[in-house]
Design a protein around this motif. Structure first.
Motif, PDB file in Angstrom:
ATOM      1  N   ARG A  56     -17.728 -19.561  -2.502  1.00  0.00           N
ATOM      2  CA  ARG A  56     -17.858 -18.902  -3.800  1.00  0.00           C
ATOM      3  C   ARG A  56     -19.269 -18.333  -3.934  1.00  0.00           C
ATOM      4  N   VAL A  57     -19.427 -17.349  -4.786  1.00  0.00           N
ATOM      5  CA  VAL A  57     -20.748 -16.867  -5.149  1.00  0.00           C
ATOM      6  C   VAL A  57     -20.981 -17.262  -6.600  1.00  0.00           C
ATOM      7  N   VAL A  58     -22.244 -17.549  -6.934  1.00  0.00           N
ATOM      8  CA  VAL A  58     -22.575 -18.086  -8.245  1.00  0.00           C
ATOM      9  C   VAL A  58     -23.609 -17.199  -8.920  1.00  0.00           C
ATOM     10  N   THR A  59     -23.361 -16.897 -10.171  1.00  0.00           N
ATOM     11  CA  THR A  59     -24.287 -16.101 -10.963  1.00  0.00           C
ATOM     12  C   THR A  59     -24.351 -16.673 -12.367  1.00  0.00           C
ATOM     13  N   ARG A  60     -25.036 -15.989 -13.246  1.00  0.00           N
ATOM     14  CA  ARG A  60     -25.124 -16.383 -14.652  1.00  0.00           C
ATOM     15  C   ARG A  60     -24.927 -15.153 -15.524  1.00  0.00           C
ATOM     16  N   ILE A  61     -24.394 -15.383 -16.712  1.00  0.00           N
ATOM     17  CA  ILE A  61     -24.327 -14.358 -17.737  1.00  0.00           C
ATOM     18  C   ILE A  61     -25.361 -14.726 -18.799  1.00  0.00           C
ATOM     19  N   TYR A  62     -26.320 -13.833 -19.008  1.00  0.00           N
ATOM     20  CA  TYR A  62     -27.287 -13.963 -20.095  1.00  0.00           C
ATOM     21  C   TYR A  62     -26.928 -12.945 -21.171  1.00  0.00           C
ATOM     22  N   PHE A  63     -27.425 -13.177 -22.373  1.00  0.00           N
ATOM     23  CA  PHE A  63     -27.107 -12.292 -23.486  1.00  0.00           C
ATOM     24  C   PHE A  63     -28.302 -11.464 -23.937  1.00  0.00           C
ATOM     25  N   THR A  64     -29.494 -11.832 -23.482  1.00  0.00           N
ATOM     26  CA  THR A  64     -30.711 -11.057 -23.716  1.00  0.00           C
ATOM     27  C   THR A  64     -31.617 -11.233 -22.499  1.00  0.00           C
ATOM     28  N   ASP A  65     -32.540 -10.319 -22.324  1.00  0.00           N
ATOM     29  CA  ASP A  65     -33.531 -10.427 -21.248  1.00  0.00           C
ATOM     30  C   ASP A  65     -34.672 -11.288 -21.772  1.00  0.00           C
ATOM     31  N   ASP A  66     -34.513 -12.600 -21.656  1.00  0.00           N
ATOM     32  CA  ASP A  66     -35.472 -13.559 -22.209  1.00  0.00           C
ATOM     33  C   ASP A  66     -36.473 -13.972 -21.129  1.00  0.00           C
ATOM     34  N   PRO A  67     -37.709 -13.457 -21.198  1.00  0.00           N
ATOM     35  CA  PRO A  67     -38.700 -13.760 -20.158  1.00  0.00           C
ATOM     36  C   PRO A  67     -39.145 -15.219 -20.126  1.00  0.00           C
ATOM     37  N   SER A  68     -38.788 -16.006 -21.143  1.00  0.00           N
ATOM     38  CA  SER A  68     -39.165 -17.418 -21.135  1.00  0.00           C
ATOM     39  C   SER A  68     -38.236 -18.262 -20.266  1.00  0.00           C
ATOM     40  N   ASP A  69     -37.078 -17.708 -19.878  1.00  0.00           N
ATOM     41  CA  ASP A  69     -36.150 -18.449 -19.024  1.00  0.00           C
ATOM     42  C   ASP A  69     -36.673 -18.427 -17.592  1.00  0.00           C
ATOM     43  N   PRO A  84     -13.587 -24.273  12.268  1.00  0.00           N
ATOM     44  CA  PRO A  84     -14.266 -23.024  11.916  1.00  0.00           C
ATOM     45  C   PRO A  84     -14.016 -22.650  10.454  1.00  0.00           C
ATOM     46  N   SER A  85     -14.969 -21.929   9.874  1.00  0.00           N
ATOM     47  CA  SER A  85     -14.835 -21.465   8.491  1.00  0.00           C
ATOM     48  C   SER A  85     -13.774 -20.385   8.399  1.00  0.00           C
ATOM     49  N   GLN A  86     -13.135 -20.313   7.234  1.00  0.00           N
ATOM     50  CA  GLN A  86     -12.192 -19.247   6.950  1.00  0.00           C
ATOM     51  C   GLN A  86     -12.505 -18.712   5.559  1.00  0.00           C
ATOM     52  N   THR A  87     -12.193 -17.450   5.343  1.00  0.00           N
ATOM     53  CA  THR A  87     -12.432 -16.890   4.022  1.00  0.00           C
ATOM     54  C   THR A  87     -11.423 -17.445   3.032  1.00  0.00           C
ATOM     55  N   VAL A  88     -11.800 -17.415   1.735  1.00  0.00           N
ATOM     56  CA  VAL A  88     -10.886 -17.869   0.699  1.00  0.00           C
ATOM     57  C   VAL A  88      -9.976 -16.729   0.280  1.00  0.00           C
ATOM     58  N   GLY A  89      -8.839 -17.085  -0.319  1.00  0.00           N
ATOM     59  CA  GLY A  89      -7.905 -16.087  -0.846  1.00  0.00           C
ATOM     60  C   GLY A  89      -6.978 -15.578   0.226  1.00  0.00           C
ATOM     61  N   PRO A  90      -5.978 -14.800  -0.127  1.00  0.00           N
ATOM     62  CA  PRO A  90      -5.667 -14.268  -1.458  1.00  0.00           C
ATOM     63  C   PRO A  90      -4.826 -15.207  -2.312  1.00  0.00           C
ATOM     64  N   PHE A  91      -4.727 -16.483  -1.939  1.00  0.00           N
ATOM     65  CA  PHE A  91      -3.918 -17.442  -2.676  1.00  0.00           C
ATOM     66  C   PHE A  91      -4.483 -17.789  -4.038  1.00  0.00           C
ATOM     67  N   LEU A  92      -5.705 -17.352  -4.332  1.00  0.00           N
ATOM     68  CA  LEU A  92      -6.372 -17.736  -5.573  1.00  0.00           C
ATOM     69  C   LEU A  92      -5.529 -17.441  -6.799  1.00  0.00           C
ATOM     70  N   SER A  93      -4.917 -16.272  -6.845  1.00  0.00           N
ATOM     71  CA  SER A  93      -4.144 -15.900  -8.021  1.00  0.00           C
ATOM     72  C   SER A  93      -2.793 -16.603  -8.072  1.00  0.00           C
ATOM     73  N   ILE A  94      -2.432 -17.304  -7.010  1.00  0.00           N
ATOM     74  CA  ILE A  94      -1.157 -18.012  -6.984  1.00  0.00           C
ATOM     75  C   ILE A  94      -1.334 -19.476  -7.377  1.00  0.00           C
ATOM     76  N   GLY A  95      -2.314 -20.161  -6.784  1.00  0.00           N
ATOM     77  CA  GLY A  95      -2.396 -21.600  -6.944  1.00  0.00           C
ATOM     78  C   GLY A  95      -3.414 -22.144  -7.920  1.00  0.00           C
ATOM     79  N   LEU A  96      -4.392 -21.360  -8.344  1.00  0.00           N
ATOM     80  CA  LEU A  96      -5.469 -21.933  -9.136  1.00  0.00           C
ATOM     81  C   LEU A  96      -5.447 -21.648 -10.635  1.00  0.00           C
ATOM     82  N   VAL A 128     -17.517 -17.002  -8.583  1.00  0.00           N
ATOM     83  CA  VAL A 128     -16.544 -15.983  -8.207  1.00  0.00           C
ATOM     84  C   VAL A 128     -15.963 -16.371  -6.857  1.00  0.00           C
ATOM     85  N   PHE A 129     -14.654 -16.445  -6.808  1.00  0.00           N
ATOM     86  CA  PHE A 129     -13.920 -16.688  -5.570  1.00  0.00           C
ATOM     87  C   PHE A 129     -13.137 -15.418  -5.276  1.00  0.00           C
ATOM     88  N   ALA A 130     -13.186 -14.958  -4.032  1.00  0.00           N
ATOM     89  CA  ALA A 130     -12.471 -13.722  -3.699  1.00  0.00           C
ATOM     90  C   ALA A 130     -12.212 -13.667  -2.206  1.00  0.00           C
TER      91      ALA A 130
END
Length: 173
Positions: free
Chosen positions: A120-133, A4-16, A112-114
């Motif tokens: 994990r959840v995955v996102t992106r950081i953009y620096f402008t709202d570029d409609p061509s992306d 069965p699946s288990q959630t990650v953490g709280p070991f993240l700040s200890i081992g990674l 992001v692991f929590a």
């Protein structure tokens, strides 16, 4: 029979984490910027034991990957960062602004692991709202702001909201 699946953490700040994990480039690198922010849960409380990982192209748009046709990034550029959050949910990464990739606006990939997450959840950081992306333009215009960093005195601010009002856009990868 599967396990069965288990959630990650709280070991993240200890081992990674590792000592220079948040410094994608060494302190004092010309053009270095600091991206800082906080991770919040669905109730708006800071998440003190999350882990943020970043992976990005160098300023010339080269990835540290054997399939990148542009070749590897410069020797002083690791391209990968990892920072655990502090008690107040804060994190930071010292890096260089990424270059544009073919058909994509400059961005940083973020995992992001929590505690409480099965994966994990995955996102992106953009620096402008570029409609061509193509990725950014596929996001509802009312929610794009959750992917765009805010300029700050020493770089940029990028808060991550795991749920609730203004939840950060996460991608199915």
């Amino acid at each position: 029979m599967s396990t069965p699946s288990q959630t990650v953490g709280p070991f993240l700040s200890i081992g990674l984490p590792w000592p220079d994990g948040p410094t994608v480039v060494p302190e004092g690198t010309p053009g270095a910027i600091r991206i800082s922010g906080k991770v919040y849960d669905g109730a708006g409380a800071p998440v003190p034991d999350a882990l943020i990982e970043t992976w990005q192209a160098d300023p010339d748009g080269r990835f540290d990957h054997p399939d990148d046709p542009n070749g590897p990034p410069g020797k002083q550029f690791r391209a990968f960062g990892r920072c655990p959050t502090e008690a107040d949910g804060s994190y930071w990464i010292l890096t260089l602004l990424p270059g544009a990739l073919a058909g994509q606006a400059p961005h940083i990939n973020v995992s992001v692991f929590a505690r409480g997450l099965l994966h994990r959840v995955v996102t992106r950081i953009y620096f402008t709202d570029d409609p061509s992306d193509p990725v950014l333009s596929s996001v509802d215009p009312e929610r794009r702001h959750t992917l765009i960093a805010t300029p700050a005195e020493d770089g940029y601010t990028f808060d991550i909201r795991l749920q609730g009002a203004d939840e950060t856009i996460f991608f199915d990868v």
